[in-house]
Design a protein around this motif. Structure first.
Motif, PDB file in Angstrom:
ATOM      1  N   LYS A  17      21.603  31.484 -34.621  1.00  0.00           N
ATOM      2  CA  LYS A  17      20.673  31.108 -33.568  1.00  0.00           C
ATOM      3  C   LYS A  17      19.267  31.634 -33.868  1.00  0.00           C
ATOM      4  O   LYS A  17      19.102  32.642 -34.566  1.00  0.00           O
ATOM      5  CB  LYS A  17      21.151  31.637 -32.219  1.00  0.00           C
ATOM      6  N   GLU A  18      18.256  30.956 -33.314  1.00  0.00           N
ATOM      7  CA  GLU A  18      16.870  31.399 -33.510  1.00  0.00           C
ATOM      8  C   GLU A  18      16.657  32.800 -32.953  1.00  0.00           C
ATOM      9  O   GLU A  18      15.917  33.598 -33.517  1.00  0.00           O
ATOM     10  CB  GLU A  18      15.903  30.416 -32.852  1.00  0.00           C
ATOM     11  N   GLN A  19      17.285  33.079 -31.829  1.00  0.00           N
ATOM     12  CA  GLN A  19      17.214  34.418 -31.238  1.00  0.00           C
ATOM     13  C   GLN A  19      18.639  34.929 -31.001  1.00  0.00           C
ATOM     14  O   GLN A  19      19.143  34.905 -29.881  1.00  0.00           O
ATOM     15  CB  GLN A  19      16.423  34.392 -29.931  1.00  0.00           C
ATOM     16  N   ASN A  37      19.918  25.757 -41.676  1.00  0.00           N
ATOM     17  CA  ASN A  37      20.346  26.789 -40.735  1.00  0.00           C
ATOM     18  C   ASN A  37      21.674  27.418 -41.145  1.00  0.00           C
ATOM     19  O   ASN A  37      22.666  27.340 -40.440  1.00  0.00           O
ATOM     20  CB  ASN A  37      20.454  26.216 -39.310  1.00  0.00           C
TER      21      ASN A  37
END
Length: 415
Positions: free
Chosen positions: A264-266, A298
């Motif tokens: 995840k991005e964060q 990703n």
């Protein structure tokens, strides 16, 4: 033998669990040895927490399928635990004057190693598990234990009420002193869950272990026996409220989701924390090789991988091969797995050294992420088009597991 040491504290790491709810992923290895996050094995997190908390003496209690785990941790040099005044010690069950036997429970495992702890003569003993994913400062917990002048401090975190019956549940008063403990209650009256992280004052723990061992009806388990006994005796037990990410990766779903969390991005958990790094004893491997026509989106990709095809939203461990025209999506590829040319892998966990043959199709990309099964391929399996069973099975929270005997088995390992 009289001890020449007087350690303030040492750690005892329980790493003998079978991890039966992980199915074929732990068929041949102990749960703490399972690959995680493309680079690590699960035990890396607890060992790294010890090093980052300035603990220089760790006893690792092994039992189930220990060969890979023993080889991996070695003498602890990867975690700077190869010092002469303590270091890392592997503590399997052993033969004594009354014969040998397996550890009967978590408390019995520590009891059988009383002599080891006495040798270092610590004031405090930290007891942890080798199968959780988290980053924690044990020194802060020890300072809290001293501040409270506690006999035992248990690290806790709040869990959703609907999941509370899965844990050891603690009820505490306004000063965080424990007044009640129940192991996996049907109707919990609190959502404070034990993380299985304990700091004991050694004199209190030693006496409790000896007393518990003398009870023939005891299961010799901390949660079921030792903690309730200490409460009944009026000992000072306190909670230490942990703030951060913690995950018991004890099921296929939790193992899968915690790996996917890293993409995840964060993410809730940062494995790239320079202040508190996660150490591992990874193999010395060459860099990844990415073919010009390969596509990566990703993903975490370990060292020594050869990527010729397409991988997306996946965690790829060291030494993995993905052939030309192959597509891997929403999956976890464990060390040295091979995905051959034009194979398709979707929402799957491919075991160590398993081989998915050319043109094989694993998983069902036509379903939503929530509906799709997690397909698990046992390590060292070899799949070909002819060996795959095309029968469609669909049940949320059930998992298809392909074993080396070339049979599909559907198992509900639960949450």
């Amino acid at each position: 033998m009289k001890s020449i040491y007087k350690k303030e504290w040492i750690a005892m790491l329980l790493a003998g669990g079978q991890g039966s709810r992980l199915g074929c992923l732990t068929q041949d290895i102990a749960k703490p040895a399972l690959s995680f996050g493309g680079k690590y094995r699960i035990i890396d997190f607890s060992l790294s927490n010890c090093v980052n908390s300035n603990i220089d003496t760790v006893g690792v209690l092994t039992q189930y399928k220990p060969s890979l785990l023993n080889s991996y941790i070695g003498i602890g040099s990867a975690w700077d635990l190869d010092n002469a005044n303590g270091g890392l010690h592997v503590l399997p069950p052993f033969v004594g004057q009354e014969g040998g036997r397996w550890y009967k429970g978590t408390a019995n495992a520590i009891y059988e190693n009383i002599d080891f702890i006495n040798f270092y003569n610590p004031k405090y003993v930290l007891i942890i598990s080798g199968d959780h994913i988290y980053n924690m400062d044990y020194e802060a917990m020890l300072a809290y234990h001293k501040e409270k002048n506690a006999d035992l401090t248990i690290s806790v975190l709040e869990v959703p009420w609907e999941e509370a019956s899965r844990f050891g549940i603690i009820t505490a008063n306004g000063e965080d002193q424990i007044i009640k403990f129940m192991e996996k209650p049907v109707q919990p009256d609190s959502n404070l869950a034990s993380m299985g992280i304990y700091i004991f004052t050694w004199s209190v723990l030693r006496k409790a272990l000896i007393e518990d061992e003398g009870k023939s009806e005891s299961e010799n388990d901390f949660g079921k026996n030792v903690l309730p006994m200490l409460l009944a005796q009026g000992k000072k037990l306190f909670t230490y409220r942990f703030q951060g990410y913690w995950q018991d990766v004890g099921t296929i779903e939790s193992y899968y989701e915690s790996n996917m969390e890293l993409l995840k991005e964060q993410p809730c958990f940062d494995i790239i924390d320079s202040n508190r790094p996660i150490f591992s004893n990874g193999e010395i491997l060459p860099p990844q090789y990415i073919r010009p026509k390969a596509r990566i989106n990703n993903c975490l990709v370990g060292n020594g991988c050869t990527i010729l095809g397409e991988i997306k939203n996946s965690v790829v461990a060291s030494g993995v091969y993905v052939g030309e025209g192959a597509k891997v999506e929403e999956s976890i590829l464990l060390p040295n797995a091979k995905i051959m040319n034009n194979a398709k892998v979707y929402k799957a966990i491919i075991g160590e050294y398993a081989k998915v043959g050319a043109n094989c199709s694993i998983g069902n990309s036509g379903k939503s992420a929530r509906q799709a099964e997690i397909t698990v391929i046992e390590g060292n399996s070899i799949l070909t088009e002819d060996s795959l069973n095309n029968e469609k099975k669909s049940c949320f929270l059930q998992f298809r597991c392909y074993l080396k005997d070339k049979k599909w088995r559907v198992k509900s390992w639960g949450k």
